[in-house]
Motif scaffolding. Sequence first.
Motif, short mmCIF file in Angstrom:
data_model
loop_
_atom_site.label_atom_id
_atom_site.label_comp_id
_atom_site.label_asym_id
_atom_site.label_seq_id
_atom_site.Cartn_x
_atom_site.Cartn_y
_atom_site.Cartn_z
N GLN A 139 5.02 -4.49 -4.83
CA GLN A 139 3.97 -5.38 -4.85
C GLN A 139 2.48 -5.07 -5.66
O GLN A 139 2.11 -6.07 -6.25
CB GLN A 139 3.46 -5.69 -3.14
N VAL A 140 2.43 -3.84 -5.72
CA VAL A 140 1.11 -3.38 -6.31
C VAL A 140 1.36 -3.61 -7.76
O VAL A 140 0.62 -4.39 -8.59
CB VAL A 140 1.06 -1.72 -6.17
N ALA A 141 2.63 -3.46 -8.07
CA ALA A 141 2.94 -3.77 -9.57
C ALA A 141 2.89 -5.07 -9.98
O ALA A 141 2.15 -5.57 -11.08
CB ALA A 141 4.24 -3.38 -9.89
N LEU A 152 0.30 12.58 -6.68
CA LEU A 152 0.57 12.87 -7.92
C LEU A 152 1.75 11.90 -8.44
O LEU A 152 1.82 11.85 -9.44
CB LEU A 152 1.34 14.43 -7.72
N GLU A 153 2.68 11.71 -7.47
CA GLU A 153 3.78 10.99 -8.02
C GLU A 153 3.39 9.60 -8.09
O GLU A 153 4.16 8.96 -9.00
CB GLU A 153 5.12 11.07 -7.12
N PHE A 154 2.55 9.19 -7.76
CA PHE A 154 1.91 7.57 -7.92
C PHE A 154 1.51 7.57 -9.35
O PHE A 154 1.85 6.63 -10.00
CB PHE A 154 0.86 7.33 -6.99
N GLU A 169 2.85 4.54 -16.42
CA GLU A 169 3.65 4.14 -17.63
C GLU A 169 4.56 2.82 -17.56
O GLU A 169 4.57 2.23 -18.42
CB GLU A 169 4.60 5.29 -17.97
N THR A 170 4.98 2.65 -16.21
CA THR A 170 5.87 1.49 -16.07
C THR A 170 4.79 0.22 -15.93
O THR A 170 5.33 -0.71 -16.99
CB THR A 170 6.35 1.48 -14.52
N ILE A 171 3.81 0.13 -15.47
CA ILE A 171 2.80 -0.79 -15.46
C ILE A 171 2.33 -1.35 -16.81
O ILE A 171 2.40 -2.40 -17.46
CB ILE A 171 1.73 -0.89 -14.40
N CYS A 221 11.70 0.59 -4.90
CA CYS A 221 10.35 0.92 -5.42
C CYS A 221 9.26 0.61 -4.31
O CYS A 221 9.35 -0.74 -3.95
CB CYS A 221 9.91 0.29 -6.72
N VAL A 222 8.45 1.43 -3.86
CA VAL A 222 7.39 1.14 -2.91
C VAL A 222 6.35 0.70 -3.36
O VAL A 222 5.43 0.11 -2.67
CB VAL A 222 7.22 2.65 -2.09
N GLY A 223 6.09 0.74 -4.69
CA GLY A 223 4.93 0.22 -5.38
C GLY A 223 5.29 -1.41 -5.98
O GLY A 223 4.40 -1.71 -6.96
C1 HEM Z 1 6.41 -2.18 -13.43
C2 HEM Z 1 6.10 -1.49 -12.51
C3 HEM Z 1 7.27 -0.60 -11.79
C4 HEM Z 1 8.56 -0.26 -11.81
C5 HEM Z 1 9.36 -1.23 -12.92
C6 HEM Z 1 9.05 0.55 -10.86
C7 HEM Z 1 10.44 0.77 -10.88
C8 HEM Z 1 10.95 1.74 -9.93
C9 HEM Z 1 12.47 2.08 -9.67
C10 HEM Z 1 13.41 1.42 -10.64
C11 HEM Z 1 12.38 2.91 -8.60
C12 HEM Z 1 13.66 3.59 -8.18
C13 HEM Z 1 14.30 2.75 -7.09
C14 HEM Z 1 15.46 3.05 -6.74
O1 HEM Z 1 15.88 4.11 -6.72
O2 HEM Z 1 16.28 2.33 -6.00
C15 HEM Z 1 10.88 3.28 -8.14
C16 HEM Z 1 10.74 4.01 -7.11
C17 HEM Z 1 9.36 4.31 -6.83
N1 HEM Z 1 8.29 3.86 -7.15
FE1 HEM Z 1 8.05 2.15 -8.56
N2 HEM Z 1 8.16 1.15 -10.27
C18 HEM Z 1 6.92 0.37 -10.70
C19 HEM Z 1 5.49 0.79 -10.18
C20 HEM Z 1 5.13 1.49 -9.19
C21 HEM Z 1 3.74 1.64 -8.66
C22 HEM Z 1 2.73 0.70 -9.17
C23 HEM Z 1 3.81 2.42 -7.78
C24 HEM Z 1 2.89 3.39 -7.00
C25 HEM Z 1 1.80 2.72 -6.58
C26 HEM Z 1 5.38 3.01 -7.81
C27 HEM Z 1 5.93 4.27 -6.73
C28 HEM Z 1 7.10 4.44 -6.65
C29 HEM Z 1 7.79 5.46 -5.89
C30 HEM Z 1 6.69 6.31 -4.96
C31 HEM Z 1 9.19 5.34 -5.70
C32 HEM Z 1 9.93 6.27 -5.14
C33 HEM Z 1 10.39 5.59 -3.80
C34 HEM Z 1 11.48 6.40 -3.04
O3 HEM Z 1 12.29 7.29 -3.47
O4 HEM Z 1 11.56 6.01 -1.66
N3 HEM Z 1 5.92 2.31 -8.53
N4 HEM Z 1 10.08 2.55 -8.94
#
Ligand code: HEM
Length: 467
Positions: free
Chosen positions: A416-418, A265-267, A273-275, A412-414
């Motif tokens: 590399q995927v991004a 769900l959180e994925f 929206e980010t990608i 962000c755990v995603g």
């Molecule tokens: C351009 C794409 C993306 C951007 C800009 C982005 C940005 C971020 C940011 C700023 C955070 C918070 C980091 C922090 O608090 O230090 C975050 C967390 C997270 N992101 Fe991304 N994200 C992107 C793509 C993705 C993708 C593709 C996934 C999953 C496949 C993902 C899954 C997550 C998850 C699960 C967290 C929470 C990590 C945690 O709390 O341990 N993100 N992301």
Amino acid sequence: MFSERNIWLCNPSLVEKLFTNSTKTNFFCRALSTNGFKELGMHKVGIGFNRDFESWKYNRRILNYTLTNIKVLKGYMNAVKNLFVEIEGYWKDLNFENNEESKEIDEFVIDFSQWMRRFITDLALNMNLGDHAFSMAGYYNFLCKNKKQRTSEIIESEKFIKSFVTWVKHIIFMTFCPSNFIRHYIPPISFFQLRFQSNYNWLTNEFSRIIQKRKQEIENVPLDKLDRYDVLNTLLTVNKVQELKGNNEMAIRSMNESEIFGVLLEFFVAGVETILSLTCFIVYYVCKHPSVKQKLIQEIDSVFPTTLPSSDIITYEKLMNNLPYCDAIVKETSRLKTNPPINPRELYEQDEIGGYTIPKGATVIASVDAIHLHKDYWEKPTEFIPERFLSNDYPLSMSQKLLTFGGGLRGCVGKQVAMVEVKTILVLLFRKYDIELVNENMDAKDKTYLLNSCSQLMIRLKPRTVA
Ligand code: HEM
């Protein structure tokens, strides 16, 4: 309700304390509506909303493994390639419909943002659940003058996607209305609560059905015989993975259904929206700057010559290692259009920042947008200059001030995927088409409530000569 104290940080050296790798940090928890998430049990599943350190650690370890697994990352790249073939088929058909007499496609205009919304949604469902999704097909059908019969697959897929979108609204609703009493008992707000809750129940049942079905499918298949590397398969088989055992020969425990549900769900919240917005803003800035576009195309053509078909020539290794200018464009766009623009944390114990004592429970917000656009940290901060990322000539290191993916323990755990998704789309697009903005003087329409999202981007595509 609105009386809590918020501390805004706009200085990279102060923000470092929030983005630490230390497990002793007082900034572990995101400042999000705790009441709403507790009610749904979301505060102890997944990782993004999780407030329980031990549970977060278990999930994070599995996700770190899953989303940096080379087979999964290659799976993302291949899924983008396949969906690109599908989207081009729709563009072609729509173009023929509009120009019946012409057999060749000369050039055509699309709202890139609307198409990308469907593309990334289908990609997310495809890679997270291993299911073919039909939101692009549904949008194509909507645009067709001669409407085709909507198949049951399209209808089902649209229902599922609509339910996800309602879930994202549910999160926003809980964030802006944290009081349980108001959400449940004060009309008309309570009606929204009922609607959201019934959607959540439906989604839970759907996930349960999908997870059970897949479990049965892969139950007796050895790990090395699995032919699909999507996220669900990986989560269901973590107990068999050698790398996750580490020095400890004991198998890691399997993820249960509600843990898998929480993660998936959180994925959808974190990775669509980010990608989508990043890809649209990149196309916008590149088209606005012809010299950047020329350099990008030169780089892409030199790494992936246009005499060979993209399905063969675009390999994961080249994509990730041989496109420094493309990397710089991604970074520069994410600096100018940061998502999310702020990063709020809740202080677990009284702490000190910049010489000030901050009380327990205060919300400390890293104003990433402000840092990304400040003249003290960037030369000509509001201008689009990807070259700044090719030079090492900066007093402050890039990782200190470019905070696109956050950092430290909860970064962000995603990431590399991004990068795989965005770069594959850019390569396929600019290798195949010469792209222009329909109206050079118009900005990409963006709306910011929680995110910088691109709601409209009209572009003209002219096919280049490619194998
Ligand atoms: C351009 C794409 C993306 C951007 C800009 C982005 C940005 C971020 C940011 C700023 C955070 C918070 C980091 C922090 O608090 O230090 C975050 C967390 C997270 N992101 Fe991304 N994200 C992107 C793509 C993705 C993708 C593709 C996934 C999953 C496949 C993902 C899954 C997550 C998850 C699960 C967290 C929470 C990590 C945690 O709390 O341990 N993100 N992301």
